[in-house]
Design an enzyme around this catalytic site. Structure first.
Site, short mmCIF file in Angstrom:
data_model
loop_
_atom_site.label_atom_id
_atom_site.label_comp_id
_atom_site.label_asym_id
_atom_site.label_seq_id
_atom_site.Cartn_x
_atom_site.Cartn_y
_atom_site.Cartn_z
CB THR A 1 -34.73 14.83 -39.86
OG1 THR A 1 -35.26 14.74 -38.53
CG2 THR A 1 -35.34 16.04 -40.55
CG MET B 1 -37.67 10.52 -33.26
SD MET B 1 -36.27 9.59 -32.59
CE MET B 1 -35.00 9.96 -33.82
CB VAL C 1 -45.26 18.05 -39.70
CG1 VAL C 1 -45.40 18.72 -38.33
CG2 VAL C 1 -46.58 18.15 -40.47
CE LYS C 2 -37.29 16.77 -36.34
NZ LYS C 2 -36.54 15.52 -36.40
CB ALA C 3 -38.99 19.69 -43.03
#
Length: 294
Positions: free
Chosen positions: A99, A124, A173-175
């Site tokens: 990340t 992930m 999007v992961k953030a």
């Protein structure tokens, strides 16, 4: 024939991803970590090489997974002077699982292209046990053709995947995922802390929360640990501060102010300043329950 695979960054997540693919009969040819004891130990376990240089890792495999901690570490392994993963990288595929900021993913994507290689984000949203069991949830960013090419490998690592879009988009999007998760965790800690200070039975409060608008995924995963003060690390407070900070930087870039995210960043940064950054994110309850670290 299955592609050969190497890993850079073999802490808890990276090591368990490597173990999973080894069990799925993928040839793991090399593992590398800045902490040599980690890579040497895993190499012995998996019967593979533990190269001394990043260039040797690239030479050893068709696909190289990277699982490192932050922007600085990512830039170091791809752009470090004298030795980096892009040396001799033509024809290789890098799958980057850390990340880190969308900007860094885009930098690496462009540099990989110039080196004749491909770079794919595989962000992930899962835990260490999911990595070991092949039950990750993956958000993918980069060229869709590259995603399709490595899909058989990813299917052995995950129960679900979502291709998000071009370079940097999965990282965005992961953030967002981690930002919302961290805000929910901070809110839950404040709710339980206030309930405790008012003298309520916390088992009852947790049950009421679960049946009302106060319900959330973190209620299921973190509330018991908050009450019991059991903060064994699955996702550290230090990483929570970093990831919410990435979201904050994204907001600034588009002219938005996110007061809840800013408050959450401050809480997790306070944990780090108190020497609690290695605790699980549930440890934020140490700041909200009376008589604890606050």
């Amino acid at each position: 024939m299955k592609p050969t695979i190497a890993f850079v960054g073999v802490g808890k997540m990276g090591a368990n991803m490597a173990r999973r693919l080894k069990e799925c009969d993928y040839p793991i040819t090399a593992v590398y970590d800045s902490h040599r004891l980690l890579s040497d130990s895993l190499a012995a376990e998996l019967s593979c090489a533990a190269p001394a240089t990043l260039a040797e890792v690239t030479a050893a495999a068709d696909i190289i997974f990277t699982v490192v901690t932050n922007d600085e570490a990512m830039r170091g392994i791809f752009f470090g002077p004298g030795d980096n993963l892009l040396q001799g990288a033509s024809g290789k595929i890098f799958i980057n699982c850390a990340t880190v900021s969308p900007t860094v993913h885009r930098e690496i994507y462009e540099a990989a292209k110039q080196a004749g290689a491909d770079s794919l984000e595989a962000s992930m949203a899962s835990s260490i046990s999911h990595a070991r069991e092949g039950k990750l949830y993956l958000m993918l960013g980069g060229d869709e053709a590259v995603y399709q090419k490595v899909l058989p490998v990813l299917e052995n690592m995950s129960v679900n995947r979502r291709y998000i879009g071009g370079p940097g988009r999965a990282a965005e999007v992961k953030a967002l995922v981690n930002m919302v998760m961290n805000i929910n965790t901070a809110g839950l800690a404040e709710g339980l802390g206030l309930a405790a200070a008012l003298g309520h039975d916390l088992e009852m409060i947790r049950e009421v929360f679960s049946q009302t608008g106060a319900n959330s995924r973190v209620l299921e995963t973190d509330s018991a640990d908050m009450v019991a003060r059991e903060h064994d690390c699955w996702f550290s407070a230090e990483h929570a501060a970093k990831d919410s900070g990435i979201a904050g930087g994204m907001a600034e870039s588009v002219g938005l102010t996110l007061p809840l995210n800013n408050a959450t960043i401050s809480q997790y940064q306070k944990m780090v300043s108190l020497g609690l950054g290695g605790l699980d994110k549930s440890g934020i309850a140490e700041l909200t329950f009376k008589g604890r670290h606050a």
